[in-house]
Design a protein around this motif. Sequence first.
Motif, PDB file in Angstrom:
ATOM      1  N   ILE A  19      32.505  15.673 -18.248  1.00 53.85           N
ATOM      2  CA  ILE A  19      31.883  16.852 -18.523  1.00 53.85           C
ATOM      3  C   ILE A  19      30.816  17.037 -18.296  1.00 53.85           C
ATOM      4  N   ALA A  20      30.267  15.910 -18.398  1.00 50.70           N
ATOM      5  CA  ALA A  20      28.434  15.561 -18.824  1.00 50.70           C
ATOM      6  C   ALA A  20      27.551  16.121 -17.445  1.00 50.70           C
ATOM      7  N   ARG A  21      28.574  15.495 -16.187  1.00 51.71           N
ATOM      8  CA  ARG A  21      28.317  15.948 -14.917  1.00 51.71           C
ATOM      9  C   ARG A  21      28.182  17.641 -14.901  1.00 51.71           C
ATOM     10  N   ARG A  22      29.335  17.865 -14.790  1.00 56.95           N
ATOM     11  CA  ARG A  22      29.720  19.423 -14.493  1.00 56.95           C
ATOM     12  C   ARG A  22      28.741  20.003 -15.459  1.00 56.95           C
ATOM     13  N   LEU A  23      28.404  19.816 -17.053  1.00 58.75           N
ATOM     14  CA  LEU A  23      27.191  20.960 -17.064  1.00 58.75           C
ATOM     15  C   LEU A  23      26.041  20.769 -16.235  1.00 58.75           C
ATOM     16  N   ARG A  24      25.351  18.517 -16.247  1.00 56.94           N
ATOM     17  CA  ARG A  24      24.363  19.003 -15.422  1.00 56.94           C
ATOM     18  C   ARG A  24      24.288  20.208 -13.815  1.00 56.94           C
ATOM     19  N   ALA A  25      25.711  19.856 -13.305  1.00 54.10           N
ATOM     20  CA  ALA A  25      25.528  20.283 -11.980  1.00 54.10           C
ATOM     21  C   ALA A  25      25.375  21.596 -11.905  1.00 54.10           C
ATOM     22  N   GLN A  26      25.274  22.471 -13.328  1.00 51.62           N
ATOM     23  CA  GLN A  26      25.690  23.759 -13.068  1.00 51.62           C
ATOM     24  C   GLN A  26      23.897  24.366 -13.320  1.00 51.62           C
ATOM     25  N   ARG A  27      23.230  23.083 -13.004  1.00 51.14           N
ATOM     26  CA  ARG A  27      21.171  23.795 -13.094  1.00 51.14           C
ATOM     27  C   ARG A  27      21.425  24.052 -11.149  1.00 51.14           C
ATOM     28  N   PRO A  28      20.420  24.881 -11.414  1.00 49.56           N
ATOM     29  CA  PRO A  28      20.481  25.444 -10.056  1.00 49.56           C
ATOM     30  C   PRO A  28      19.451  24.329  -8.850  1.00 49.56           C
ATOM     31  N   PRO A  29      20.027  24.383  -8.055  1.00 51.33           N
ATOM     32  CA  PRO A  29      19.568  23.650  -7.146  1.00 51.33           C
ATOM     33  C   PRO A  29      17.278  23.110  -6.965  1.00 51.33           C
ATOM     34  N   GLY A  30      16.870  21.941  -7.041  1.00 56.39           N
ATOM     35  CA  GLY A  30      15.248  22.302  -6.847  1.00 56.39           C
ATOM     36  C   GLY A  30      14.962  22.870  -7.895  1.00 56.39           C
ATOM     37  N   GLU A  31      15.226  23.009  -9.209  1.00 57.12           N
ATOM     38  CA  GLU A  31      14.699  22.927 -10.442  1.00 57.12           C
ATOM     39  C   GLU A  31      14.198  21.596 -11.113  1.00 57.12           C
ATOM     40  N   LEU A  32      14.056  21.762 -12.179  1.00 58.83           N
ATOM     41  CA  LEU A  32      13.626  20.140 -12.453  1.00 58.83           C
ATOM     42  C   LEU A  32      14.678  19.275 -12.546  1.00 58.83           C
ATOM     43  N   THR A  33      14.758  17.936 -12.261  1.00 59.47           N
ATOM     44  CA  THR A  33      14.815  16.540 -12.012  1.00 59.47           C
ATOM     45  C   THR A  33      15.750  16.612 -14.423  1.00 59.47           C
ATOM     46  N   LEU A  34      16.534  15.488 -14.335  1.00 64.13           N
ATOM     47  CA  LEU A  34      17.034  15.057 -15.261  1.00 64.13           C
ATOM     48  C   LEU A  34      16.417  14.513 -16.545  1.00 64.13           C
ATOM     49  N   GLY A  35      15.511  13.837 -15.504  1.00 68.35           N
ATOM     50  CA  GLY A  35      14.552  12.832 -16.607  1.00 68.35           C
ATOM     51  C   GLY A  35      13.191  14.034 -17.211  1.00 68.35           C
ATOM     52  N   ALA A  36      12.876  15.300 -16.122  1.00 67.34           N
ATOM     53  CA  ALA A  36      11.992  15.865 -17.167  1.00 67.34           C
ATOM     54  C   ALA A  36      12.634  17.425 -17.736  1.00 67.34           C
ATOM     55  N   MET A  37      14.467  17.515 -18.077  1.00 71.28           N
ATOM     56  CA  MET A  37      14.785  18.422 -18.893  1.00 71.28           C
ATOM     57  C   MET A  37      15.757  17.367 -19.718  1.00 71.28           C
ATOM     58  N   ALA A  38      14.964  16.117 -20.042  1.00 74.00           N
ATOM     59  CA  ALA A  38      15.345  15.856 -20.616  1.00 74.00           C
ATOM     60  C   ALA A  38      14.156  15.231 -21.812  1.00 74.00           C
ATOM     61  N   VAL A  39      13.517  15.566 -21.079  1.00 75.69           N
ATOM     62  CA  VAL A  39      11.307  15.316 -21.970  1.00 75.69           C
ATOM     63  C   VAL A  39      11.735  16.503 -22.420  1.00 75.69           C
ATOM     64  N   LEU A  40      12.016  17.778 -21.843  1.00 74.65           N
ATOM     65  CA  LEU A  40      11.021  18.929 -22.441  1.00 74.65           C
ATOM     66  C   LEU A  40      12.586  19.168 -23.269  1.00 74.65           C
ATOM     67  N   GLY A  41      13.917  19.135 -23.408  1.00 77.19           N
ATOM     68  CA  GLY A  41      14.396  19.062 -24.553  1.00 77.19           C
ATOM     69  C   GLY A  41      14.112  17.954 -26.030  1.00 77.19           C
ATOM     70  N   ARG A  42      13.716  16.874 -26.018  1.00 75.30           N
ATOM     71  CA  ARG A  42      13.225  16.209 -26.348  1.00 75.30           C
ATOM     72  C   ARG A  42      12.312  16.160 -27.519  1.00 75.30           C
ATOM     73  N   LEU A  43      11.835  17.384 -26.946  1.00 76.07           N
ATOM     74  CA  LEU A  43      10.016  17.845 -27.506  1.00 76.07           C
ATOM     75  C   LEU A  43      10.025  18.906 -27.912  1.00 76.07           C
TER      76      LEU A  43
END
Length: 168
Positions: free
Chosen positions: A21-45
Motif C-alpha cells: 500500500i505504501a508503494r501504491r501511495l507513492r505511485a500517486q505522485r505525478p512523474p517528474g515531481e520531487l524524489t521520495l527523499g526530498a518529499m521525506a525532508v519536506l514532510g519531516r520539516l
Amino acid sequence: MSSGEELDHAAVELRNSLMRIARRLRAQRPPGELTLGAMAVLGRLDRDGPATASELAAAERVTPQSMARPVARLVDTGLIERRPDPADGRQTLLHPTERGLEFLRADRERRDVWLARAMATHLNDVERDLLRLTTRLLDRLATAPDEPGPAPSDGATAAPVPPTPPRP
C-alpha cells in the motif's frame, strides 16, 4: 501451526501489505515531481519543525552528504529556505516555505483522494470497519518501544535484526 508461528506469519503478511500500500501511495505522485527523499525532508520539516541538514540526515538515516542534494533541490524550487539559527549563529536551520507547505498539502490530498476512492470501490462496510480497527492497531504499534519484547512463549528465539543501512 503454533500460536507463535501464526503470529510470525501474521506479522509477515502485515509487513508485506503495508509495503504494497505504501508503494501504491507513492505511485500517486505525478512523474517528474520531487524524489521520495526530498518529499521525506519536506514532510519531516512540516511535522517536526525547523532543523539543520545534519539533523535531517540523522533523522532520515542517511549521510550528511546524501542530504545535500534533496536540500539543494528544495531550496532551489522555493519549497524550503535557510535561516540563521537564533540560538547558534554558525548554524543554518531549514524551514518549509508557504509554497512548500502548500505543495505538501496538495500532494497529501491527492494521495488521500486516491485511497478514499479505492476504499469506497473495493471495500465493503465490514472491511472498512476492520480497517478502522487495523488503523488503531498500527497507531499502537507506531508508539511501541523499538526494543523487542519478551521471547515467544513456545521457546523459539527471534533472529537478531541487522541495523538498517543508510539510504543512498
